[in-house]
Write an enzyme that holds these catalytic residues in place. Structure first.
Site, PDB file in Angstrom:
ATOM      1  N   ASP A  27       0.863  -1.187   0.000  1.00  0.00           N
ATOM      2  CA  ASP A  27       0.000   0.000   0.000  1.00  0.00           C
ATOM      3  C   ASP A  27       0.901   1.239   0.000  1.00  0.00           C
ATOM      4  OD1 ASP A  27      -3.143   0.700   1.428  1.00  0.00           O
ATOM      5  OD2 ASP A  27      -1.622   2.224   1.062  1.00  0.00           O
ATOM      6  N   ASP A 121      -4.204   2.340  -4.875  1.00  0.00           N
ATOM      7  CA  ASP A 121      -2.828   2.332  -4.343  1.00  0.00           C
ATOM      8  C   ASP A 121      -2.467   1.085  -3.548  1.00  0.00           C
ATOM      9  OD1 ASP A 121      -4.039   2.769  -1.829  1.00  0.00           O
ATOM     10  OD2 ASP A 121      -2.343   4.002  -1.193  1.00  0.00           O
ATOM     11  N   GLU A 122      -3.235   0.015  -3.687  1.00  0.00           N
ATOM     12  CA  GLU A 122      -2.862  -1.172  -2.905  1.00  0.00           C
ATOM     13  C   GLU A 122      -3.179  -2.455  -3.664  1.00  0.00           C
ATOM     14  OE1 GLU A 122      -5.357  -2.060   0.536  1.00  0.00           O
ATOM     15  OE2 GLU A 122      -6.906  -0.798  -0.300  1.00  0.00           O
TER      16      GLU A 122
HETATM   17  P1  TTP Z   1      -5.194   5.026   1.453  1.00  0.00           P
HETATM   18  O1  TTP Z   1      -4.203   3.980   1.057  1.00  0.00           O
HETATM   19  O2  TTP Z   1      -6.264   4.646   2.414  1.00  0.00           O
HETATM   20  O3  TTP Z   1      -4.467   6.272   2.121  1.00  0.00           O
HETATM   21  P2  TTP Z   1      -3.084   6.923   1.780  1.00  0.00           P
HETATM   22  O4  TTP Z   1      -2.354   6.175   0.713  1.00  0.00           O
HETATM   23  O5  TTP Z   1      -3.295   8.372   1.485  1.00  0.00           O
HETATM   24  O6  TTP Z   1      -2.317   6.857   3.149  1.00  0.00           O
HETATM   25  P3  TTP Z   1      -1.716   5.560   3.876  1.00  0.00           P
HETATM   26  O7  TTP Z   1      -1.972   4.392   3.006  1.00  0.00           O
HETATM   27  O8  TTP Z   1      -0.252   5.859   4.030  1.00  0.00           O
HETATM   28  O9  TTP Z   1      -2.424   5.477   5.188  1.00  0.00           O
HETATM   29  O10 TTP Z   1      -5.879   5.621   0.164  1.00  0.00           O
HETATM   30  C1  TTP Z   1      -5.175   5.815  -1.051  1.00  0.00           C
HETATM   31  C2  TTP Z   1      -5.626   7.084  -1.725  1.00  0.00           C
HETATM   32  O11 TTP Z   1      -7.021   7.016  -1.966  1.00  0.00           O
HETATM   33  C3  TTP Z   1      -5.398   8.324  -0.888  1.00  0.00           C
HETATM   34  O12 TTP Z   1      -4.112   8.872  -1.095  1.00  0.00           O
HETATM   35  C4  TTP Z   1      -6.501   9.221  -1.343  1.00  0.00           C
HETATM   36  C5  TTP Z   1      -7.606   8.287  -1.795  1.00  0.00           C
HETATM   37  N1  TTP Z   1      -8.668   8.255  -0.770  1.00  0.00           N
HETATM   38  C6  TTP Z   1      -9.807   9.020  -0.983  1.00  0.00           C
HETATM   39  O13 TTP Z   1      -9.927   9.690  -2.004  1.00  0.00           O
HETATM   40  N2  TTP Z   1     -10.794   9.008  -0.039  1.00  0.00           N
HETATM   41  C7  TTP Z   1     -10.697   8.269   1.128  1.00  0.00           C
HETATM   42  O14 TTP Z   1     -11.602   8.300   1.959  1.00  0.00           O
HETATM   43  C8  TTP Z   1      -9.516   7.475   1.323  1.00  0.00           C
HETATM   44  C9  TTP Z   1      -9.355   6.648   2.575  1.00  0.00           C
HETATM   45  C10 TTP Z   1      -8.545   7.510   0.360  1.00  0.00           C
HETATM   46 MG    MG Z   2      -2.156   4.113   0.832  1.00  0.00          MG
END
Ligand code: TTP
Ligand code: MG
Length: 422
Positions: A27, A121-122
């Site tokens: 991720d 992103d994962e």
């Molecule tokens: P995440 O992987 O949940 O968050 P992140 O990558 O920003 O942070 P981390 O993994 O380090 O905790 O989500 C990936 C992307 O998806 C995030 O950068 C923005 C988008 N996103 C949204 O648009 N709305 C949301 O509610 C969430 C959780 C994420």
């Molecule tokens: Mg992330």
């Protein structure tokens, strides 16, 4: 779970027993914000929030520096700026994030053909077959993390474990920019001290019911007879909790995607400014999308809402579902939250659409652990009725009536529908 601000970060030592820990969950860290920092290197180390500044918008994501102030995804922007007034707010550039996502996923694809993309992103990677070429799971994970940062400038966190559930928990703990391997023999030791909220699907009512029984940790659940769990949370959830708390998770990494997405959209004959009408449309579209998910026997991992304004500017907002679903009610809940997050109420809308994304094979999970079993059954009954009597015989409103009161889901005159699964 933890506040996801990196304070509870846990990573593995170099020499760790990784035999059998061949499911990786990867991720990206603060993904949208990290992409923005590539273009704004002067902002590195500063609290940066990605989102629209306008009053009703929500935070899309934030750098770890901003998270230290308590800022997090989905928080109203106004609240975030109260918590961290000096944060720099950058508007999202979704197309750019999609491009980076593709580049990262392409790196995963070179490591193993067994890649399951979960969201932008994962992904899960099953590296059990990649060993001869690339080494043990931990070696592969290190290789992957290096390549992602070398080739894109982005950092990611990786969890390696014997099951998907544990791998995903581990990557969350390793954040940011870390690797956490959970040796298979230590799965229970790893899980047991965690809060019940760490268990997939536990929140809200389930959490309340378990807390009422005095259950606070995963160990408490593991030690509770399944019959007691059943009477508290129902058969499907009890089975899931019993398995997960004992380290069992039968879900395999799924590489096949039946379709990329399933969506419906509607263009109004007259632009709509009435928010309640937009909500009703979302309900109707969510119902259609869910019905198609069920007939394709797939589950949606995420939902996107598309809006086109009278001036033809178009925006899409997406989010993942707390867990994969093919239930209209879930799709609707998420899409209406997305609509609320957009702000700009009152601006005339010419088109609205709902799309289910990150589809996965529903069969692997349905019936196994299915807390939405009753809703799914109710909605499947509706599917059957529609098959016999036609689509309009049973309206979306009747599906969701208990919660939505009088919201009408019948076709409004004066608009055209389109169906657009790629
Ligand atoms: P995440 O992987 O949940 O968050 P992140 O990558 O920003 O942070 P981390 O993994 O380090 O905790 O989500 C990936 C992307 O998806 C995030 O950068 C923005 C988008 N996103 C949204 O648009 N709305 C949301 O509610 C969430 C959780 C994420
Ligand atoms: Mg992330």
């Amino acid at each position: 779970m933890s506040r996801q601000d990196g304070r509870a970060r846990r990573v593995s030592a170099d020499h760790i027993d990784d035999a059998g820990a061949s499911i990786l969950h990867v991720d990206l860290d603060a993904f949208f914000a990290s992409v923005e920092l590539l273009d704004h290197p002067e902002l590195r180390g500063k609290p940066v929030i990605v989102g629209n500044r306008d009053g009703r918008s929500v935070v899309t994501t934030a750098t770890y520096e901003a998270r230290a102030y308590g800022v997090g995804s989905a928080m109203p922007m106004a609240r975030a700026l109260q918590l961290c007034p000096r944060a720099i707010v950058l508007p999202p550039r979704h197309q750019l994030y999609r491009e980076y996502s593709e580049r990262v996923m392409a790196i995963f694809d070179t490591v193993t053909p067994k890649v399951e993309r979960l969201s932008i992103d994962e992904a899960f990677l099953d590296v059990s077959g990649a060993g001869r070429l690339l080494g043990s799971p931990a070696q592969i994970a290190r290789h992957l993390r290096r390549r992602v940062v070398d080739e894109t400038g982005l950092t990611c966190s990786v969890g390696a474990a014997g099951t998907k559930f544990v791998a995903k928990l581990a990557s969350g703990m390793a954040k940011p920019d870390g690797l956490l391997v959970v040796p298979v023999a230590e799965t229970q030791t790893f899980l047991h001290p965690l809060s019940i909220r760490a268990l997939w699907g536990v929140g809200g009512k389930t959490e309340e019911a378990l807390t009422r029984l005095g259950l606070r940790t995963v160990a408490d659940i593991a030690e509770t007879p399944i019959s007691a769990l059943r009477s508290a949370v129902g058969d499907a959830m009890a089975a899931r909790l019993h398995d997960l708390s004992n380290g069992r998770d039968p879900r395999a990494v799924q590489t096949e995607r039946i379709e990329k997405s399933i969506g419906h959209e509607v263009t109004f004959h007259e632009d709509v400014t009435d928010y309640a009408q937009l909500e009703r449309e979302l309900l109707r579209l969510s119902d259609r999308v869910a019905s198609r998910l069920r007939s394709a026997q797939v589950m949606a991992g995420g939902v996107a809402v598309k809006l086109r304004y009278a001036d033809f500017t178009t925006l899409t907002r997406s989010r993942r579902l707390p867990e994969p679903s093919s239930v209209a009610r879930r799709i609707y809940e998420s899409s209406s939250e997305l609509l609320r997050g957009v702000g700009s109420r009152g601006r005339p809308v010419r088109l609205i659409g709902v799309r289910a994304e990150s589809l996965s094979d529903g069969g692997a999970m349905m019936g196994l652990w299915d807390p939405d079993e009753e809703w799914r059954e109710a909605e499947s009954t509706v599917d059957a009725l529609r098959k016999r009597f036609g689509t309009d015989a049973v309206t979306a409103a009747s599906l969701l009536a208990p919660r939505l009161g009088t919201a009408g889901g019948t076709r409004e005159p004066g608009h055209s529908d389109s169906e657009n699964a790629p």
